[in-house]
Design a protein around this motif. Structure first.
Motif, PDB file in Angstrom:
ATOM      1  N   PRO A   1       0.814  -1.216   0.000  1.00  0.00           N
ATOM      2  CA  PRO A   1       0.000   0.000   0.000  1.00  0.00           C
ATOM      3  C   PRO A   1       0.852   1.272   0.000  1.00  0.00           C
ATOM      4  N   GLY A   2       0.284   2.326  -0.582  1.00  0.00           N
ATOM      5  CA  GLY A   2       0.967   3.618  -0.589  1.00  0.00           C
ATOM      6  C   GLY A   2       0.429   4.502  -1.696  1.00  0.00           C
ATOM      7  N   ASP A   3       0.258   5.780  -1.380  1.00  0.00           N
ATOM      8  CA  ASP A   3      -0.261   6.727  -2.364  1.00  0.00           C
ATOM      9  C   ASP A   3       0.840   7.389  -3.178  1.00  0.00           C
ATOM     10  N   SER A   4       2.078   7.049  -2.837  1.00  0.00           N
ATOM     11  CA  SER A   4       3.202   7.542  -3.644  1.00  0.00           C
ATOM     12  C   SER A   4       4.214   6.402  -3.693  1.00  0.00           C
ATOM     13  N   MET A   5       5.165   6.523  -4.590  1.00  0.00           N
ATOM     14  CA  MET A   5       6.197   5.490  -4.678  1.00  0.00           C
ATOM     15  C   MET A   5       6.967   5.405  -3.354  1.00  0.00           C
ATOM     16  N   ARG A   6       7.205   6.558  -2.754  1.00  0.00           N
ATOM     17  CA  ARG A   6       7.921   6.587  -1.474  1.00  0.00           C
ATOM     18  C   ARG A   6       7.159   5.799  -0.415  1.00  0.00           C
ATOM     19  N   GLU A   7       5.850   6.064  -0.291  1.00  0.00           N
ATOM     20  CA  GLU A   7       5.045   5.350   0.703  1.00  0.00           C
ATOM     21  C   GLU A   7       5.018   3.848   0.420  1.00  0.00           C
ATOM     22  N   THR A   8       4.867   3.511  -0.849  1.00  0.00           N
ATOM     23  CA  THR A   8       4.810   2.096  -1.225  1.00  0.00           C
ATOM     24  C   THR A   8       6.116   1.391  -0.866  1.00  0.00           C
ATOM     25  N   MET A   9       7.227   2.055  -1.112  1.00  0.00           N
ATOM     26  CA  MET A   9       8.525   1.453  -0.791  1.00  0.00           C
ATOM     27  C   MET A   9       8.699   1.300   0.724  1.00  0.00           C
ATOM     28  N   HIS A  10       8.199   2.278   1.477  1.00  0.00           N
ATOM     29  CA  HIS A  10       8.274   2.145   2.937  1.00  0.00           C
ATOM     30  C   HIS A  10       7.393   0.998   3.434  1.00  0.00           C
ATOM     31  N   SER A  11       6.227   0.795   2.815  1.00  0.00           N
ATOM     32  CA  SER A  11       5.383  -0.359   3.162  1.00  0.00           C
ATOM     33  C   SER A  11       6.121  -1.661   2.875  1.00  0.00           C
ATOM     34  N   MET A  12       6.774  -1.697   1.718  1.00  0.00           N
ATOM     35  CA  MET A  12       7.517  -2.899   1.355  1.00  0.00           C
ATOM     36  C   MET A  12       8.634  -3.168   2.362  1.00  0.00           C
ATOM     37  N   LEU A  13       9.351  -2.122   2.758  1.00  0.00           N
ATOM     38  CA  LEU A  13      10.466  -2.296   3.698  1.00  0.00           C
ATOM     39  C   LEU A  13       9.970  -2.727   5.070  1.00  0.00           C
ATOM     40  N   ALA A  14       8.812  -2.217   5.490  1.00  0.00           N
ATOM     41  CA  ALA A  14       8.261  -2.624   6.787  1.00  0.00           C
ATOM     42  C   ALA A  14       7.913  -4.112   6.761  1.00  0.00           C
ATOM     43  N   ARG A  15       7.281  -4.567   5.668  1.00  0.00           N
ATOM     44  CA  ARG A  15       6.945  -5.981   5.535  1.00  0.00           C
ATOM     45  C   ARG A  15       8.244  -6.817   5.488  1.00  0.00           C
ATOM     46  N   ASP A  16       9.231  -6.297   4.787  1.00  0.00           N
ATOM     47  CA  ASP A  16      10.493  -7.013   4.640  1.00  0.00           C
ATOM     48  C   ASP A  16      11.198  -7.177   5.985  1.00  0.00           C
ATOM     49  N   ARG A  17      11.063  -6.187   6.822  1.00  0.00           N
ATOM     50  CA  ARG A  17      11.700  -6.269   8.149  1.00  0.00           C
ATOM     51  C   ARG A  17      11.113  -7.437   8.938  1.00  0.00           C
ATOM     52  N   GLU A  18       9.796  -7.589   8.907  1.00  0.00           N
ATOM     53  CA  GLU A  18       9.140  -8.712   9.590  1.00  0.00           C
ATOM     54  C   GLU A  18       9.636 -10.039   9.023  1.00  0.00           C
ATOM     55  N   ARG A  19       9.711 -10.086   7.708  1.00  0.00           N
ATOM     56  CA  ARG A  19      10.135 -11.314   7.039  1.00  0.00           C
ATOM     57  C   ARG A  19      11.587 -11.651   7.409  1.00  0.00           C
ATOM     58  N   ARG A  20      12.419 -10.641   7.489  1.00  0.00           N
ATOM     59  CA  ARG A  20      13.826 -10.846   7.859  1.00  0.00           C
ATOM     60  C   ARG A  20      13.938 -11.384   9.290  1.00  0.00           C
ATOM     61  N   LEU A  21      13.112 -10.882  10.172  1.00  0.00           N
ATOM     62  CA  LEU A  21      13.148 -11.372  11.556  1.00  0.00           C
ATOM     63  C   LEU A  21      12.750 -12.852  11.608  1.00  0.00           C
ATOM     64  N   GLU A  22      11.744 -13.220  10.799  1.00  0.00           N
ATOM     65  CA  GLU A  22      11.362 -14.642  10.742  1.00  0.00           C
ATOM     66  C   GLU A  22      12.498 -15.484  10.169  1.00  0.00           C
ATOM     67  N   GLN A  23      13.173 -14.948   9.152  1.00  0.00           N
ATOM     68  CA  GLN A  23      14.289 -15.696   8.552  1.00  0.00           C
ATOM     69  C   GLN A  23      15.430 -15.857   9.543  1.00  0.00           C
TER      70      GLN A  23
ATOM     71  N   ALA B   1      15.146 -16.028  12.837  1.00  0.00           N
ATOM     72  CA  ALA B   1      14.730 -17.062  13.798  1.00  0.00           C
ATOM     73  C   ALA B   1      14.867 -18.443  13.171  1.00  0.00           C
ATOM     74  N   ALA B   2      14.455 -18.565  11.905  1.00  0.00           N
ATOM     75  CA  ALA B   2      14.563 -19.858  11.215  1.00  0.00           C
ATOM     76  C   ALA B   2      16.009 -20.278  11.032  1.00  0.00           C
ATOM     77  N   ASP B   3      16.923 -19.317  11.030  1.00  0.00           N
ATOM     78  CA  ASP B   3      18.341 -19.594  10.867  1.00  0.00           C
ATOM     79  C   ASP B   3      19.035 -19.783  12.210  1.00  0.00           C
ATOM     80  N   LYS B   4      18.216 -19.981  13.254  1.00  0.00           N
ATOM     81  CA  LYS B   4      18.709 -20.262  14.599  1.00  0.00           C
ATOM     82  C   LYS B   4      19.467 -19.094  15.239  1.00  0.00           C
ATOM     83  N   ILE B   5      19.118 -17.889  14.844  1.00  0.00           N
ATOM     84  CA  ILE B   5      19.698 -16.702  15.476  1.00  0.00           C
ATOM     85  C   ILE B   5      18.903 -16.391  16.749  1.00  0.00           C
ATOM     86  N   ASP B   6      19.618 -16.156  17.845  1.00  0.00           N
ATOM     87  CA  ASP B   6      18.976 -15.897  19.134  1.00  0.00           C
ATOM     88  C   ASP B   6      18.450 -14.460  19.182  1.00  0.00           C
ATOM     89  N   LEU B   7      17.145 -14.304  19.106  1.00  0.00           N
ATOM     90  CA  LEU B   7      16.544 -12.971  19.128  1.00  0.00           C
ATOM     91  C   LEU B   7      15.889 -12.686  20.483  1.00  0.00           C
TER      92      LEU B   7
END
Ligand code: ZN
Ligand code: ZN
Length: 212
Positions: free
Chosen positions: A181-203, A205-211
């Motif tokens: 989501p986002g009404d501008s390219m900037r907003e859309t990219m920030h939405s993508m990065l926020a989702r990516d951050r969650e995904r990275r945290l899951e990755q 944990a899956a890689d046995k990193i102690d969080l």
């Protein structure tokens, strides 16, 4: 009105039906009524899988162009391989999104290429043994529309598509622009990065990193 979101993307796909178009792959020269639906994957395999399923559920086939040397994703990773497998299973074609002048077509791809960030001097040069989608006859300014940076140069084409105004059409859609989501390219990219951050945290944990 013409938001860059999946709801309006669904309306664009419906407009194609209303305009009498059929979804075509780059395995033949353009014919009256062809709609070549092209996706350049610049940034996100996650968005790619989401759009792939969205189109599958609507009986739509597209050609997805994937990079082998992206700084944003790794096509050789388990996620990359799973993404190609899903695209194939969903009924799409897979082409190469290449960094000029290096090609690197291999067995993962159909013989079809879209250059990343093309320059006018070389973008239309035909290729030996593969279709360059920006070469003639698959490209002409009158039958080409692109959503790059959330900027349709001649306005959102949904009305023209619904009216059958193009003899045939080569439509370039970037998955990330519509999935996040986002009404501008900037907003859309920030939405993508926020989702990516969650995904990275899951990755992690899956890689046995102690969080903890
Ligand atoms: Zn629109
Ligand atoms: Zn690109």
């Amino acid at each position: 009105m013409c938001a860059f979101d999946l709801e309006h993307y669904g309306e664009l796909l419906k407009a194609a039906g209303a305009g009498g178009y059929r979804f075509a792959f780059f395995d033949h020269e353009p014919q009256e009524g062809d709609l070549f639906l092209r996706h350049d994957v610049d940034l996100s395999l996650e968005a790619t899988r989401e759009l792939s399923a969205f189109e599958r559920d609507r009986g739509v086939g597209a050609t997805y162009f994937l990079m082998v040397s992206s700084v944003f994703y790794n096509l050789a990773s388990s996620e990359g391989r799973a993404t190609i497998a899903q695209l194939r299973a969903d009924g799409h074609r897979v082409g190469l999104h290449a960094d000029f002048p290096v090609l690197g077509l291999d067995e993962r791809f159909d013989a079809v290429v879209a250059w990343h960030n093309p320059e006018p001097e070389w973008m239309g040069i035909p290729l030996e043994g593969a279709v360059n989608v920006m070469s003639s006859p698959w490209f002409s300014p009158e039958t080409y529309r692109s959503d790059s940076n959330q900027r349709w140069r001649k306005g959102c084409p949904h009305d023209e598509i619904a009216a059958g105004a193009f003899p045939w059409l080569h439509l370039l859609i970037h998955p990330e622009i519509w999935v996040y989501p986002g009404d501008s390219m900037r907003e859309t990219m920030h939405s993508m990065l926020a989702r990516d951050r969650e995904r990275r945290l899951e990755q992690l944990a899956a890689d046995k990193i102690d969080l903890s």
